[in-house]
Design an enzyme around this catalytic site. Sequence first.
Site, PDB file in Angstrom:
ATOM      1  CG  LEU A  54     -64.281-152.264  49.998  1.00  0.00           C
ATOM      2  CD1 LEU A  54     -64.280-152.490  48.506  1.00  0.00           C
ATOM      3  CD2 LEU A  54     -64.019-150.813  50.338  1.00  0.00           C
ATOM      4  CG  ASP A  55     -61.210-154.611  50.264  1.00  0.00           C
ATOM      5  OD1 ASP A  55     -61.306-155.053  49.117  1.00  0.00           O
ATOM      6  OD2 ASP A  55     -60.779-153.476  50.523  1.00  0.00           O
ATOM      7  CD  GLU A  56     -64.994-156.956  56.147  1.00  0.00           C
ATOM      8  OE1 GLU A  56     -64.639-158.092  56.502  1.00  0.00           O
ATOM      9  OE2 GLU A  56     -64.819-155.941  56.840  1.00  0.00           O
TER      10      GLU A  56
END
Lengths: 299, 299, 299, 299
Positions: free
Chosen positions: C243-245
Amino acid sequence: MKAYIKEKIDNYKHQNKNRARLLINCPDQPGIVATVSKFLYDHEANIIESSQYTADPEGGEFFIRIEFECPNLKEKANQLETDFQLIANNFDMDWKFTYVFEVKKMAVFVSKEPHCLLELLWEWQSGDLMADISLVISNHEVARDMVESLGVPYYYIPANKDIREEVEQKQLQLLKKYDVDVIVLARYMQILTPKFVAQHENYIINIHHSFLPAFIGANPYERAYNRGVKLIGATSHYVTNDLDEGPIIEQDISRVDHKDNAADMKKIGQSIERSVLSRAIKWHLEDRIIVDRNKTIVF
Amino acid sequence: MKAYIKEKIDNYKHQNKNRARLLINCPDQPGIVATVSKFLYDHEANIIESSQYTADPEGGEFFIRIEFECPNLKEKANQLETDFQLIANNFDMDWKFTYVFEVKKMAVFVSKEPHCLLELLWEWQSGDLMADISLVISNHEVARDMVESLGVPYYYIPANKDIREEVEQKQLQLLKKYDVDVIVLARYMQILTPKFVAQHENYIINIHHSFLPAFIGANPYERAYNRGVKLIGATSHYVTNDLDEGPIIEQDISRVDHKDNAADMKKIGQSIERSVLSRAIKWHLEDRIIVDRNKTIVF
Amino acid sequence: MKAYIKEKIDNYKHQNKNRARLLINCPDQPGIVATVSKFLYDHEANIIESSQYTADPEGGEFFIRIEFECPNLKEKANQLETDFQLIANNFDMDWKFTYVFEVKKMAVFVSKEPHCLLELLWEWQSGDLMADISLVISNHEVARDMVESLGVPYYYIPANKDIREEVEQKQLQLLKKYDVDVIVLARYMQILTPKFVAQHENYIINIHHSFLPAFIGANPYERAYNRGVKLIGATSHYVTNDLDEGPIIEQDISRVDHKDNAADMKKIGQSIERSVLSRAIKWHLEDRIIVDRNKTIVF
Amino acid sequence: MKAYIKEKIDNYKHQNKNRARLLINCPDQPGIVATVSKFLYDHEANIIESSQYTADPEGGEFFIRIEFECPNLKEKANQLETDFQLIANNFDMDWKFTYVFEVKKMAVFVSKEPHCLLELLWEWQSGDLMADISLVISNHEVARDMVESLGVPYYYIPANKDIREEVEQKQLQLLKKYDVDVIVLARYMQILTPKFVAQHENYIINIHHSFLPAFIGANPYERAYNRGVKLIGATSHYVTNDLDEGPIIEQDISRVDHKDNAADMKKIGQSIERSVLSRAIKWHLEDRIIVDRNKTIVF
């Protein structure tokens, strides 16, 4: 210069003993990149960085900057240039090789306000500005202590518009004596003669304290204040004989508001001047700039 | 206008039924803030936000903007203004109360390029630009569909410099009919007559597609390209009868480089124009701007 | 889509009928540029723009993007790719040719907040975002009118975490039906399954409303407000299963101060989100991005 | 310190012999501004600048900073404070008067990297940072020459985590001896004990070399590089006992790209650190900052 600075420069020269740059501009035509990259490959040069630009895709001018590593470069440099001449002739090229280990010799001119000079000195002594600052010339004495404390010669040459040629004679002798490659006007507030400028085409770098072409000429901060602008700026450019009209290298701005008077703007502006001039000089030292008529291409 | 937009505006009016602003400028002297804040306190007004500025601490002009809440404001507004007149006389004040629930009626003028208009419409319909966009006037038809799809009347009035007065007659009738409070020139490429400008002092807001005072007049992007600048900008200002010389409200810039031609600069610039004009209009709508001769104070 | 938009796209295809891009990454070694540029020259291709990068000058990975013009490209494309395979084998290259006239087909996913979608639609209809926006998929109905008014199909697929796979089945059918090349999550607030993500590696582009890696996950503006930051930001990245990486494509920020509450920050942030996502998508559409593990190289 | 610096400070003290600031926070209620401004008027003080903020218009905390001129201030200061206590009691105020002629005494702590210290020294000696830099404390010797050349005492106190309390004993003695008002950690890489921090609440200012809350802790540039961010930043904050979690005063960022490795980011970042720390300190020296729990209000 101080020993610890000299050591940084010497290390840099050693690390870059095989590193060079090739800058070319010529009329665009097919095959330039293929030919030049084959030439470098045949001479055992490995391309590290390459940037190119075509002014107009339909038959305009072509510009390229290539940085490369080549074993035993110092021994091979002459042969490289001789061999390249053939290619250059075929493609009608303006070109030059520059060698990263040949650190450029710089003269800094300054008047009363030392902020730009001090930024350069600070970056220089910390190893961030890779030049040989050979001398500082000033029509004032204010910066002498700081300059000499770093082991850099400081020449005080009083100047005004009535003795311009005589002053420049002295400056030219110093530039010759120190074999200078680049002249930085770090808030030097005297106008140079056309003759002086003509002798140093595209290697006198000035910082003007406005966002050009706004506020050409004197007192830009006062005029910016009087006009009520909401942003002020600074511009670094090569010096030509049209005042503040030379090819722009870099510009930047900072926000101001109604509370800032002309003196505040001057302070805010000095911070922009410092960083803009510093960036412009670094790009020049890294041979990133090609001047194309009144514009710069910054690779 | 569309029902969902009207609903947003009505909600805003209701939420702000007791909210007003007081703008003052007068010669600086001791006691202004004490007197005004006591006045507001005595009238049960609670200060929400207050900003002040003295042009010159040694006897210059004093400016203040106060936003306040006052119970039953609509009933008390007249009395408030009457009572304040006494103070105003004592301190030789220019002053006005504005009422947040009186949402300003806006006319937008536009020519061929709709990007600024569309930014305004988009912010407006999403509730971020609190105005009553009463009409759009254009000398072209390009934006009609978008404007009418939001329920805003669109008036096509062909214009050129030979029929300027006749055109303005029609425009003035419309402005009167809709009782307009603010005129936005969202890339309207016709010059207004001195008479027209004089009738709407400090409430015609223009967007100029350059970083003023650089590139006053026509074709700023082409001229920026030809000059080789490294930053381009936009400026929003009140319109006066000196072309592009009115009091600047807001400016901003964006970085460009040698690869950007005039068409690229125009595209990049349109994005700046949109945000600069939008900010300037919002500040005007929130009564944050006081014009002081050829400058603005933006609180 | 509307006829005037289709006309813009068709013009673009025609103007670029001979324009292609070649993207390569491979282990660095001497002779790559020489070989590739000779290949292009031998196939009558003229290099228009070329950018390269070596991750580590001492034996790292080499990346290059070349844009070129080649007469009769459509007829020659197959042969070009076949011939290039030999070079690619010699240098162990990952490579692809992309053809500018093959305008990419885009699906936009959106939830309740339409600001990013609307920015894309606006840039698209004005000709600044060169894609074929084939469909919009949403778990809400808010944006239907705007999307359909431009002639783009709008699919409402209610979604929540309990029916994720079923929802994605419907989405996948649509993506297949429209033969989509790139998926934009324009503030789509549902998490995608690993299976979905794995099927679209490096062509799902998301906008996250914070300056990553600060404020990963939900409610970044509230958390930014609670932390008392002085700048807020937005980040556009490729979606991976962390996530969001995923690899960051573009980021930007805007200044805030103590007067801005979480709602103000959200409004300010939406403006950043719009421009950051728009830039990231344009770079993707122009094949400027190479993903190198968890990073992007943006040429 | 050097005579020319002392002269600048003395001039400043003289010019501001009648200038003071009043900082207040208290629960919001009607009449605060009216009462305070009447108080100042009754004491012959003329308000020069005034900024206020209400954390939540519905019954939150109220903050105000007033800068004023008052004839014979030095004689009247005691009486002013005594008289003000009555108002303060009525409104339940936290408050303080500060006197501009009481130039703050500053200690600078630094470790190996001197760039932030040098920026401060440069601004200080040029008159742009109005403080009395009383001493520099370092766990390294690198900056001694530069500090001593400006006539500032330099104390070398070796430090590591095993001798933390002993080191702080020596530091506390020096801080006491020099009667220090503000402590600047200009890249001081030792963690302070909770006891030390507690003794200097809200007047230890640190510079952290990342955009907090991203990259809390050690090696932020390396971690930024590994994450592939497109912007790097710096944050100045008051020190609390939660590492890098104290109230943020100022932040800024600079753009980086894939060509910048961790060392490049460090260099770019140093320039941001210098300006961010410098701005934060100036605001502190001008009493512009009120700490409200874990946030700052910067007037």
